[in-house]
Design an enzyme around this catalytic site. Structure first.
Site, PDB file in Angstrom:
ATOM      1  N   PRO A 167       6.454  -1.444 -11.494  1.00 30.47           N
ATOM      2  CA  PRO A 167       7.186  -2.621 -11.029  1.00 30.47           C
ATOM      3  C   PRO A 167       6.262  -3.741 -10.591  1.00 30.47           C
ATOM      4  CG  PRO A 167       7.150  -0.955  -9.324  1.00 30.47           C
ATOM      5  CD  PRO A 167       6.493  -0.341 -10.535  1.00 30.47           C
ATOM      6  N   THR A 168       6.756  -4.942 -10.668  1.00 21.67           N
ATOM      7  CA  THR A 168       6.047  -6.097 -10.151  1.00 21.67           C
ATOM      8  C   THR A 168       6.216  -6.146  -8.630  1.00 21.67           C
ATOM      9  OG1 THR A 168       5.745  -8.476 -10.434  1.00 21.67           O
ATOM     10  CG2 THR A 168       8.025  -7.661 -10.409  1.00 21.67           C
ATOM     11  N   ASN A 169       5.840  -7.252  -7.994  1.00 20.57           N
ATOM     12  CA  ASN A 169       6.029  -7.407  -6.550  1.00 20.57           C
ATOM     13  C   ASN A 169       7.519  -7.385  -6.223  1.00 20.57           C
ATOM     14  OD1 ASN A 169       3.164  -8.119  -5.638  1.00 20.57           O
ATOM     15  ND2 ASN A 169       3.518  -9.621  -7.260  1.00 20.57           N
ATOM     16  N   LEU A 170       7.875  -6.615  -5.205  1.00 21.45           N
ATOM     17  CA  LEU A 170       9.282  -6.405  -4.863  1.00 21.45           C
ATOM     18  C   LEU A 170       9.631  -6.985  -3.497  1.00 21.45           C
ATOM     19  CD1 LEU A 170       9.381  -2.660  -5.947  1.00 21.45           C
ATOM     20  CD2 LEU A 170      10.211  -4.611  -7.279  1.00 21.45           C
ATOM     21  N   TRP A 179      -2.585 -17.452   4.311  1.00 24.11           N
ATOM     22  CA  TRP A 179      -3.875 -16.968   3.808  1.00 24.11           C
ATOM     23  C   TRP A 179      -4.175 -17.541   2.427  1.00 24.11           C
ATOM     24  CZ3 TRP A 179      -6.071 -11.422   4.477  1.00 24.11           C
ATOM     25  CH2 TRP A 179      -6.277 -11.163   5.844  1.00 24.11           C
ATOM     26  N   GLY A 189      12.658   3.653   2.246  1.00 20.34           N
ATOM     27  CA  GLY A 189      11.824   2.514   1.915  1.00 20.34           C
ATOM     28  C   GLY A 189      12.553   1.471   1.098  1.00 20.34           C
ATOM     29  N   VAL A 213      12.197   0.564  -2.104  1.00 21.53           N
ATOM     30  CA  VAL A 213      12.638   1.029  -3.420  1.00 21.53           C
ATOM     31  C   VAL A 213      13.630   2.169  -3.294  1.00 21.53           C
ATOM     32  CG1 VAL A 213      11.900   2.044  -5.602  1.00 21.53           C
ATOM     33  CG2 VAL A 213      10.496   0.281  -4.511  1.00 21.53           C
ATOM     34  N   HIS A 234       3.646  -7.001   2.599  1.00 18.75           N
ATOM     35  CA  HIS A 234       3.294  -7.766   1.400  1.00 18.75           C
ATOM     36  C   HIS A 234       3.582  -9.250   1.624  1.00 18.75           C
ATOM     37  CE1 HIS A 234       3.548  -3.753  -0.609  1.00 18.75           C
ATOM     38  NE2 HIS A 234       2.505  -4.245  -1.241  1.00 18.75           N
ATOM     39  N   SER A 256       2.687   0.792  -9.781  1.00 18.56           N
ATOM     40  CA  SER A 256       2.565  -0.552  -9.223  1.00 18.56           C
ATOM     41  C   SER A 256       1.814  -1.426 -10.214  1.00 18.56           C
ATOM     42  CB  SER A 256       1.805  -0.507  -7.898  1.00 18.56           C
ATOM     43  OG  SER A 256       1.416  -1.804  -7.488  1.00 18.56           O
ATOM     44  N   SER A 257       2.100  -2.710 -10.196  1.00 20.09           N
ATOM     45  CA  SER A 257       1.399  -3.620 -11.105  1.00 20.09           C
ATOM     46  C   SER A 257      -0.070  -3.769 -10.743  1.00 20.09           C
ATOM     47  CB  SER A 257       2.075  -5.000 -11.094  1.00 20.09           C
ATOM     48  OG  SER A 257       2.064  -5.558  -9.787  1.00 20.09           O
ATOM     49  N   CYS A 258      -0.479  -3.309  -9.546  1.00 23.42           N
ATOM     50  CA  CYS A 258      -1.888  -3.414  -9.155  1.00 23.42           C
ATOM     51  C   CYS A 258      -2.769  -2.418  -9.913  1.00 23.42           C
ATOM     52  CB  CYS A 258      -2.057  -3.237  -7.657  1.00 23.42           C
ATOM     53  SG  CYS A 258      -1.847  -1.548  -7.089  1.00 23.42           S
ATOM     54  N   LYS A 294      -2.386   5.448  -7.729  1.00 30.78           N
ATOM     55  CA  LYS A 294      -1.242   5.290  -8.625  1.00 30.78           C
ATOM     56  C   LYS A 294      -1.616   5.613 -10.075  1.00 30.78           C
ATOM     57  CE  LYS A 294       2.156   4.172  -5.932  1.00 30.78           C
ATOM     58  NZ  LYS A 294       3.357   5.031  -5.855  1.00 30.78           N
ATOM     59  N   TYR A 346      -5.605   2.185  -3.508  1.00 35.55           N
ATOM     60  CA  TYR A 346      -4.176   2.373  -3.789  1.00 35.55           C
ATOM     61  C   TYR A 346      -3.924   2.393  -5.295  1.00 35.55           C
ATOM     62  CZ  TYR A 346       0.816   1.267  -4.040  1.00 35.55           C
ATOM     63  OH  TYR A 346       2.164   1.278  -4.330  1.00 35.55           O
TER      64      TYR A 346
END
Length: 314
Positions: free
Chosen positions: A164-167, A203, A14, A16, A180, A108-110, A141, A137
């Site tokens: 982590p933030t968005n990667l 979007w 993946g 990461v 993403h 994840s930052s979410c 996490k 999700y």
């Protein structure tokens, strides 16, 4: 970690995981263990147990996960909840049973509330309602974080969790519906370019803000924390810079070389209005990102074109 320590990277194919393997080898670590899904199904408890019993890794980077963008998270919430919790439970428990010296869990930052104060500090966890489109999700996490903390408290393990933030970067997911925002934009603009399209529709209103980090910077941070951090409390990893989706679209348009127009479909959701991480903790530990957005996007698009031309992106 010693240079010859046995290090298992779960999810090495993946975004990461591949960055972790690449960075570990670059830094001179010589005993990196990987398994693809056909060799080891991380959702299979018996298979994971047998793997740990045989290989007995010293260190584990748990980067394997089922991931996706707004559409995928909103459409397949049960899949995201089930797969991620299965993977986490199996790997964390086997790491405990087989006396892994240290495990790093990728969150994840979410995980943070939809309207968490910005920038989002680690203390914001569980302080408010989550964004509905990726709640399943996020809860999976959060369960992984609590699991690591619980094993530390009950069994005195050394399991750490990073957010982590968005990667973005090499080996990213460029699926037409399940990717993403940044890889989705790269694909859309590239397809529009080669098809001589007159416009690209994005979007939402474009008003939401996002923070991005190149995957190799994240890998470097994870390896740094594996060597310098031993606490149950979570650690944010990000760049500290944010950009609106509208400006990001124009940024990607320029990098790809698309000459048409951009329109915004305001009937579609924006998602969380702003997601900027407070990275003061990791900065205080001595780590900061090195790869700029412009440099990272150039490398990411180059990787995309290579994979596109090879027929790897469907």
């Amino acid at each position: 970690m010693q240079k010859d320590s046995s290090i298992f990277v779960a999810g090495h194919r993946g975004l990461v995981g591949s960055a972790l393997v690449r960075t570990l080898k670059y830094q001179g670590f010589t005993n990196v263990i990987t398994r693809n899904r056909s060799e080891l199904d991380l959702e299979n408890q018996a298979a994971v147990e047998a793997f740990f019993k045989k290989e007995k890794p010293d260190y584990v980077f748990l980067s394997a996960a089922k991931v996706g963008g707004i559409y995928a998270n909103n459409t397949y919430p049960a899949d995201f909840a089930y797969s991620n919790m299965q993977i986490q439970c199996n790997v964390v428990h086997s790491s405990y049973k087989h006396k892994v010296k240290k495990l790093l869990f990728l969150g994840s930052s979410c995980i943070y509330p939809k309207f968490a104060p910005q920038p989002m500090n680690e203390s914001s966890l569980l302080s408010g309602p989550l964004e509905e489109t990726n709640k399943a999700y996020a809860l999976a996490k959060i369960a992984g974080i609590i699991m690591c903390q619980s094993y530390n408290r009950q069994y005195e393990t050394n399991f750490i969790s990073v957010m982590p933030t968005n990667l973005y970067g090499p080996a990213d997911n460029y699926h037409g519906q399940n990717s993403h925002v940044l890889p989705a934009l790269i694909r859309r603009f590239h397809e529009a370019k080669i098809n001589n399209a007159s416009e690209v529709a994005i979007w939402g209103t474009g008003s939401a803000f996002r923070e991005f980090l190149y995957s190799d910077d994240l890998a470097d941070a994870c390896i740094y924390l594996m060597q310098h951090y031993d606490d149950s409390e979570i650690v944010n990893i990000g760049s500290g810079d944010e950009i609106s989706i509208k400006n990001l679209a124009y940024f990607v348009k320029e990098a790809v070389g698309f000459t048409g127009d951009i329109t915004f479909d305001t009937s579609k959701p924006d998602g969380t209005p702003r997601k900027l991480l407070d990275c003061s903790k990791i900065h205080g530990l001595g780590w900061k990102h090195r790869i700029s957005m412009r440099e990272g996007l150039t490398m990411a698009y180059s990787d995309f074109v290579k994979r596109w031309d090879a027929g790897e992106i469907k």
